[in-house]
Design a protein around this motif. Structure first.
Motif, short mmCIF file in Angstrom:
data_model
loop_
_atom_site.label_atom_id
_atom_site.label_comp_id
_atom_site.label_asym_id
_atom_site.label_seq_id
_atom_site.Cartn_x
_atom_site.Cartn_y
_atom_site.Cartn_z
N SER A 197 -5.25 -2.41 6.16
CA SER A 197 -6.71 -2.48 6.07
C SER A 197 -7.29 -1.51 5.06
O SER A 197 -8.50 -1.53 4.82
N GLU A 198 -6.47 -0.67 4.45
CA GLU A 198 -6.98 0.28 3.45
C GLU A 198 -7.21 -0.42 2.12
O GLU A 198 -6.31 -1.10 1.60
N ASN A 199 -8.39 -0.25 1.55
CA ASN A 199 -8.65 -0.87 0.26
C ASN A 199 -8.20 0.05 -0.88
O ASN A 199 -7.89 1.22 -0.67
N ILE A 200 -8.18 -0.48 -2.08
CA ILE A 200 -7.67 0.26 -3.24
C ILE A 200 -8.47 1.53 -3.51
O ILE A 200 -7.90 2.55 -3.89
N ASP A 201 -9.78 1.50 -3.30
CA ASP A 201 -10.59 2.68 -3.52
C ASP A 201 -10.20 3.81 -2.58
O ASP A 201 -10.12 4.98 -2.97
N GLU A 202 -9.92 3.47 -1.32
CA GLU A 202 -9.53 4.48 -0.34
C GLU A 202 -8.12 5.00 -0.63
O GLU A 202 -7.85 6.19 -0.50
N LEU A 203 -7.23 4.12 -1.06
CA LEU A 203 -5.88 4.56 -1.45
C LEU A 203 -5.95 5.53 -2.63
O LEU A 203 -5.28 6.56 -2.64
N ASP A 204 -6.78 5.19 -3.61
CA ASP A 204 -6.94 6.07 -4.78
C ASP A 204 -7.57 7.40 -4.39
O ASP A 204 -7.16 8.46 -4.88
N ARG A 205 -8.55 7.36 -3.50
CA ARG A 205 -9.19 8.60 -3.05
C ARG A 205 -8.19 9.49 -2.34
O ARG A 205 -8.15 10.71 -2.56
N PHE A 206 -7.32 8.90 -1.53
CA PHE A 206 -6.28 9.67 -0.85
C PHE A 206 -5.31 10.28 -1.87
O PHE A 206 -4.97 11.46 -1.78
N CYS A 207 -4.88 9.48 -2.82
CA CYS A 207 -3.95 9.98 -3.84
C CYS A 207 -4.58 11.11 -4.65
O CYS A 207 -3.91 12.12 -4.94
N GLU A 208 -5.83 10.97 -5.01
CA GLU A 208 -6.52 12.03 -5.75
C GLU A 208 -6.59 13.31 -4.94
O GLU A 208 -6.41 14.41 -5.47
N ALA A 209 -6.82 13.19 -3.64
CA ALA A 209 -6.85 14.37 -2.77
C ALA A 209 -5.47 15.03 -2.73
O ALA A 209 -5.35 16.26 -2.85
N MET A 210 -4.42 14.23 -2.58
CA MET A 210 -3.07 14.78 -2.52
C MET A 210 -2.66 15.43 -3.84
O MET A 210 -2.01 16.48 -3.85
N ILE A 211 -3.07 14.86 -4.94
CA ILE A 211 -2.77 15.46 -6.26
C ILE A 211 -3.55 16.75 -6.44
O ILE A 211 -3.02 17.75 -6.93
N SER A 212 -4.78 16.76 -6.00
CA SER A 212 -5.59 17.98 -6.05
C SER A 212 -4.96 19.09 -5.21
O SER A 212 -4.88 20.25 -5.64
N ASN A 246 0.83 -1.21 0.00
CA ASN A 246 0.00 0.00 0.00
C ASN A 246 0.86 1.26 0.00
O ASN A 246 0.58 2.21 -0.73
N ALA A 247 1.91 1.26 0.79
CA ALA A 247 2.80 2.43 0.84
C ALA A 247 3.48 2.65 -0.51
O ALA A 247 3.58 3.78 -0.99
N ASN A 248 3.92 1.59 -1.14
CA ASN A 248 4.58 1.72 -2.43
C ASN A 248 3.60 2.09 -3.54
O ASN A 248 3.96 2.81 -4.47
N TYR A 249 2.37 1.64 -3.43
CA TYR A 249 1.34 2.05 -4.39
C TYR A 249 1.13 3.56 -4.32
O TYR A 249 1.13 4.25 -5.34
N ILE A 250 0.98 4.08 -3.10
CA ILE A 250 0.80 5.53 -2.94
C ILE A 250 2.04 6.28 -3.40
O ILE A 250 1.94 7.30 -4.10
N ALA A 251 3.22 5.80 -3.03
CA ALA A 251 4.46 6.47 -3.43
C ALA A 251 4.55 6.57 -4.95
O ALA A 251 4.92 7.62 -5.49
N LYS A 252 4.22 5.51 -5.64
CA LYS A 252 4.28 5.52 -7.11
C LYS A 252 3.28 6.51 -7.69
O LYS A 252 3.60 7.23 -8.64
N LYS A 253 2.10 6.58 -7.12
CA LYS A 253 1.08 7.50 -7.64
C LYS A 253 1.42 8.96 -7.35
O LYS A 253 0.99 9.85 -8.09
#
Length: 125
Positions: free
Chosen positions: A91-106, A17-24
């Motif tokens: 425990s974070e699912n992919i939808d929540e990880l993506d939502r977090f990444c979208e917020a950080m990019i915004s 999960n951490a590496n997924y967010i880091a890459k995004k």
């Protein structure tokens, strides 16, 4: 409670999960302390120090802005002042990880439009 196998699996998922967010986020935020192969551990540290110079945006402003998106603010200025440590759990699912990444990019886009010495922006107000 989890046992050796469950603990190992939970740790592996947290690292993924951490590496997924880091890459995004890597093209939007500098990431400190990557390993030789470009990966992070179970956490990552986003370097937000340059935003102070360019737009007078502090890491605390970013953390508070995340609250507007419905996220609890991550650890700020530890272990490095002016940074944000992100530790997604297993425990974070992919939808929540993506939502977090979208917020950080915004938020990063908002920083790009912020003008130094002009406090009338969504990160300061």
């Amino acid at each position: 409670m989890l046992g050796a196998k469950g603990l190992t699996e939970s740790t592996e998922i947290a690292i993924l999960n951490a590496n997924y967010i880091a890459k995004k986020l890597e093209e939007h935020y500098p990431i400190l302390y990557k390993g030789k192969n470009g990966t992070v551990a179970h956490e990552m540290i986003l370097d937000c120090r340059a935003f102070k110079k360019t737009a007078d945006i502090e890491v605390a402003d970013i953390a508070k802005r995340l609250i507007d998106f419905g996220f609890h603010a991550p650890t700020v200025s530890f272990p490095v002042a002016g940074t944000m440590m992100i530790e997604p759990t297993e425990s974070e699912n992919i939808d929540e990880l993506d939502r977090f990444c979208e917020a950080m990019i915004s938020i990063r886009k908002e920083i790009a439009f912020a003008v130094k010495d002009e406090p009338n922006n969504v990160l300061k107000n």
